[in-house]
Write a protein that holds these residues in place. Sequence first.
Motif, PDB file in Angstrom:
ATOM      1  N   TYR A  12      82.759  21.787  41.452  1.00 25.03           N
ATOM      2  CA  TYR A  12      83.310  23.127  41.271  1.00 25.03           C
ATOM      3  C   TYR A  12      83.620  23.763  42.622  1.00 25.03           C
ATOM      4  O   TYR A  12      84.640  24.442  42.774  1.00 25.03           O
ATOM      5  CB  TYR A  12      82.326  24.010  40.504  1.00 25.03           C
ATOM      6  N   ARG A  13      82.737  23.555  43.569  1.00 30.21           N
ATOM      7  CA  ARG A  13      82.932  24.125  44.901  1.00 30.21           C
ATOM      8  C   ARG A  13      84.196  23.557  45.554  1.00 30.21           C
ATOM      9  O   ARG A  13      84.914  24.263  46.260  1.00 30.21           O
ATOM     10  CB  ARG A  13      81.701  23.814  45.759  1.00 30.21           C
ATOM     11  N   ALA A  14      84.446  22.280  45.309  1.00 26.31           N
ATOM     12  CA  ALA A  14      85.621  21.624  45.892  1.00 26.31           C
ATOM     13  C   ALA A  14      86.722  21.437  44.860  1.00 26.31           C
ATOM     14  O   ALA A  14      87.488  20.469  44.922  1.00 26.31           O
ATOM     15  CB  ALA A  14      85.213  20.277  46.478  1.00 26.31           C
ATOM     16  N   SER A  15      86.820  22.352  43.896  1.00 23.26           N
ATOM     17  CA  SER A  15      87.759  22.176  42.785  1.00 23.26           C
ATOM     18  C   SER A  15      89.210  22.092  43.252  1.00 23.26           C
ATOM     19  O   SER A  15      90.018  21.377  42.653  1.00 23.26           O
ATOM     20  CB  SER A  15      87.602  23.314  41.774  1.00 23.26           C
ATOM     21  N   ASP A  16      89.542  22.796  44.324  1.00 24.61           N
ATOM     22  CA  ASP A  16      90.919  22.729  44.814  1.00 24.61           C
ATOM     23  C   ASP A  16      91.251  21.333  45.324  1.00 24.61           C
ATOM     24  O   ASP A  16      92.349  20.807  45.101  1.00 24.61           O
ATOM     25  CB  ASP A  16      91.151  23.777  45.895  1.00 24.61           C
ATOM     26  N   ARG A  17      90.271  20.687  45.998  1.00 26.43           N
ATOM     27  CA  ARG A  17      90.501  19.332  46.495  1.00 26.43           C
ATOM     28  C   ARG A  17      90.511  18.314  45.356  1.00 26.43           C
ATOM     29  O   ARG A  17      91.259  17.330  45.397  1.00 26.43           O
ATOM     30  CB  ARG A  17      89.429  18.969  47.529  1.00 26.43           C
ATOM     31  N   VAL A  18      89.668  18.540  44.342  1.00 35.56           N
ATOM     32  CA  VAL A  18      89.673  17.650  43.171  1.00 35.56           C
ATOM     33  C   VAL A  18      91.017  17.731  42.472  1.00 35.56           C
ATOM     34  O   VAL A  18      91.583  16.714  42.052  1.00 35.56           O
ATOM     35  CB  VAL A  18      88.529  18.032  42.201  1.00 35.56           C
ATOM     36  N   MET A  19      91.558  18.943  42.350  1.00 33.86           N
ATOM     37  CA  MET A  19      92.865  19.137  41.731  1.00 33.86           C
ATOM     38  C   MET A  19      93.945  18.384  42.490  1.00 33.86           C
ATOM     39  O   MET A  19      94.800  17.710  41.894  1.00 33.86           O
ATOM     40  CB  MET A  19      93.190  20.632  41.677  1.00 33.86           C
ATOM     41  N   ALA A  20      93.912  18.463  43.805  1.00 35.38           N
ATOM     42  CA  ALA A  20      94.924  17.797  44.613  1.00 35.38           C
ATOM     43  C   ALA A  20      94.774  16.275  44.563  1.00 35.38           C
ATOM     44  O   ALA A  20      95.767  15.544  44.605  1.00 35.38           O
ATOM     45  CB  ALA A  20      94.822  18.278  46.064  1.00 35.38           C
ATOM     46  N   LEU A  21      93.536  15.791  44.444  1.00 34.04           N
ATOM     47  CA  LEU A  21      93.284  14.350  44.470  1.00 34.04           C
ATOM     48  C   LEU A  21      93.592  13.676  43.146  1.00 34.04           C
ATOM     49  O   LEU A  21      94.265  12.638  43.093  1.00 34.04           O
ATOM     50  CB  LEU A  21      91.826  14.088  44.856  1.00 34.04           C
TER      51      LEU A  21
END
Length: 227
Positions: A178-187
């Motif tokens: 959740y904390r890195a949700s923006d990076r998960v979305m991009a990946l």
Amino acid sequence: MDFNPLPTSTVVGAFLLAFPALFSIVNPVGASLIFHQVLADRTPHERRRLALRIAVNALLILLGSLLLGGYILNFFGVSLGALRVAGGLVVAIRAWGLLMEPEAHEDRKSDAASPAERKTDDIAFFPLTMPFTTGPGSIAVAIALSSQRPAGGHTVIPFFLGASLAALAVALSIWGLYRASDRVMALLGVSGARVMSRLVAFLLLCIGVQILASGVESLATDFLARR
């Protein structure tokens, strides 16, 4: 015949049983994408703060279900074998739905989290923890896992320790993803998350069948003992 290949009387065995099941049903990878979409208008600092609070709340819910759920049902006269059969069915049916229609599961989660777009008060517990992250399905799976505890003696403590560590690991994965949700979305993107959802759903289905088989074995053993 023992249908359960995992030695649940050990910490490692209990962890290896509980972690895949809890991780599969919570699905923090897919949930993190919805988390990011729903809270797109929030600042990164707000999303990180909410991620920590959601993870703590989810840990408490999972621990409560794991440690107390099975005993509460037993208090009402539900045998351990019956609990395992029912729990295995719940897990298997839930996993089948996730395997066949992951999009419908995503839509339900998105609908559960959608009030967060409007409310300005504390949304960390409702709706972002309950029912978005750890809803009724997660609680049912945790209770089903608690039915796998050994019948008694000193082996109960290692089982609950391993299951609790699994709940902690899931909570940490919720916080991190959740904390890195923006990076998960991009990946991954939406399609990548759905592929992973199907993989973990199949694993969850196998665990549900395993729990069901152990419950049938327990009921059959009790029946034959009374003959």
